[in-house]
Scaffold this motif. Structure first.
Motif, PDB file in Angstrom:
ATOM      1  N   ALA A  61     -54.003  38.640 -47.303  1.00  0.00           N
ATOM      2  CA  ALA A  61     -52.914  37.942 -46.428  1.00  0.00           C
ATOM      3  C   ALA A  61     -52.740  36.594 -46.943  1.00  0.00           C
ATOM      4  O   ALA A  61     -51.703  36.003 -46.856  1.00  0.00           O
ATOM      5  CB  ALA A  61     -53.109  38.332 -45.176  1.00  0.00           C
ATOM      6  N   GLN A  62     -53.979  35.891 -46.803  1.00  0.00           N
ATOM      7  CA  GLN A  62     -53.623  34.379 -47.179  1.00  0.00           C
ATOM      8  C   GLN A  62     -52.994  34.184 -48.367  1.00  0.00           C
ATOM      9  O   GLN A  62     -52.648  33.164 -48.348  1.00  0.00           O
ATOM     10  CB  GLN A  62     -55.304  33.959 -46.935  1.00  0.00           C
ATOM     11  CG  GLN A  62     -55.772  34.097 -45.431  1.00  0.00           C
ATOM     12  CD  GLN A  62     -55.114  33.283 -44.621  1.00  0.00           C
ATOM     13  OE1 GLN A  62     -54.202  32.727 -44.833  1.00  0.00           O
ATOM     14  NE2 GLN A  62     -55.779  33.129 -43.374  1.00  0.00           N
ATOM     15  N   GLU A  63     -53.317  34.835 -49.370  1.00  0.00           N
ATOM     16  CA  GLU A  63     -53.004  34.604 -50.798  1.00  0.00           C
ATOM     17  C   GLU A  63     -51.527  34.788 -50.485  1.00  0.00           C
ATOM     18  O   GLU A  63     -50.570  34.171 -51.084  1.00  0.00           O
ATOM     19  CB  GLU A  63     -53.515  35.627 -51.832  1.00  0.00           C
ATOM     20  CG  GLU A  63     -54.972  35.031 -52.175  1.00  0.00           C
ATOM     21  CD  GLU A  63     -55.457  36.354 -52.978  1.00  0.00           C
ATOM     22  OE1 GLU A  63     -56.300  35.845 -53.663  1.00  0.00           O
ATOM     23  OE2 GLU A  63     -55.338  37.460 -53.185  1.00  0.00           O
ATOM     24  N   TYR A  64     -51.032  35.957 -50.062  1.00  0.00           N
ATOM     25  CA  TYR A  64     -49.647  36.159 -49.815  1.00  0.00           C
ATOM     26  C   TYR A  64     -48.885  35.016 -49.459  1.00  0.00           C
ATOM     27  O   TYR A  64     -47.790  34.481 -49.633  1.00  0.00           O
ATOM     28  CB  TYR A  64     -49.245  37.616 -49.198  1.00  0.00           C
ATOM     29  CG  TYR A  64     -47.965  37.750 -48.922  1.00  0.00           C
ATOM     30  CD1 TYR A  64     -47.017  38.109 -50.048  1.00  0.00           C
ATOM     31  CD2 TYR A  64     -47.408  38.097 -47.637  1.00  0.00           C
ATOM     32  CE1 TYR A  64     -45.790  38.417 -50.079  1.00  0.00           C
ATOM     33  CE2 TYR A  64     -46.062  38.422 -47.573  1.00  0.00           C
ATOM     34  CZ  TYR A  64     -45.352  38.405 -48.622  1.00  0.00           C
ATOM     35  OH  TYR A  64     -43.881  38.864 -48.521  1.00  0.00           O
ATOM     36  N   ILE A  65     -49.430  34.584 -48.139  1.00  0.00           N
ATOM     37  CA  ILE A  65     -48.776  33.751 -46.955  1.00  0.00           C
ATOM     38  C   ILE A  65     -48.799  32.271 -47.949  1.00  0.00           C
ATOM     39  O   ILE A  65     -47.829  31.563 -47.866  1.00  0.00           O
ATOM     40  CB  ILE A  65     -49.516  33.622 -45.505  1.00  0.00           C
ATOM     41  CG1 ILE A  65     -49.049  34.643 -44.888  1.00  0.00           C
ATOM     42  CG2 ILE A  65     -48.898  32.148 -45.125  1.00  0.00           C
ATOM     43  CD1 ILE A  65     -49.841  34.917 -43.743  1.00  0.00           C
ATOM     44  N   SER A  66     -49.770  31.907 -48.552  1.00  0.00           N
ATOM     45  CA  SER A  66     -49.775  30.922 -49.399  1.00  0.00           C
ATOM     46  C   SER A  66     -48.613  30.873 -50.590  1.00  0.00           C
ATOM     47  O   SER A  66     -47.891  29.732 -50.629  1.00  0.00           O
ATOM     48  CB  SER A  66     -51.114  30.817 -50.331  1.00  0.00           C
ATOM     49  OG  SER A  66     -52.191  30.095 -49.271  1.00  0.00           O
TER      50      SER A  66
END
Length: 134
Positions: free
Chosen positions: A4-9
């Motif tokens: 999720a963090q990679e996607y949001i980044s």
């Protein structure tokens, strides 16, 4: 597979983020558009004055219900006008507001702005909240 963090980044690289200070300054303008994309229960714990609550999961289906649009007899024209305004999107920490900004951008809104740090940063900066009314 992305976290999720990679996607949001990745999303954040393609949207515009603003600081809580920028939002606070913008609040002095008439008709500032603030959409709180947290869940309704979160919104009730305290929110920014003038913010409209459209939870992230229904934002795309509810945007036409914004007060600047829904009271206008020509709602398509009003929605087009809303799409040209700075729309400040806020959530708890900035993830959901980033996703919301990307979604509105994909719908043709030209100025969706995700508030970096969200309500946690807003409170840390000691900006005012409308408290929950029992």
């Amino acid at each position: 597979m992305k976290t999720a963090q990679e996607y949001i980044s990745e999303i954040k690289a393609n949207i515009r983020e603003v600081s809580t200070r920028e939002l606070h300054t913008a609040m002095s303008k008439p008709d500032v558009v603030i959409i709180d994309v947290r869940e309704h229960e979160e919104f009730l714990t305290g929110h920014i004055e003038g913010a409209i609550n459209f939870p992230r999961g229904v934002l795309e289906m509810k945007i036409h219900e914004h007060p600047l649009v829904s009271h206008h007899c020509e709602w398509v024209l009003a929605l087009t006008e809303l799409a040209q305004k700075d729309i400040y999107l806020i959530c708890r920490t900035g993830g959901r507001s980033a996703l919301a900004a990307a979604s509105l951008q994909n719908m043709g809104f030209s100025k969706p702005l995700s508030v970096a740090g969200g309500m946690m940063q807003w409170q840390q900066d000691e900006f005012p909240l409308v408290p929950h009314k029992a």
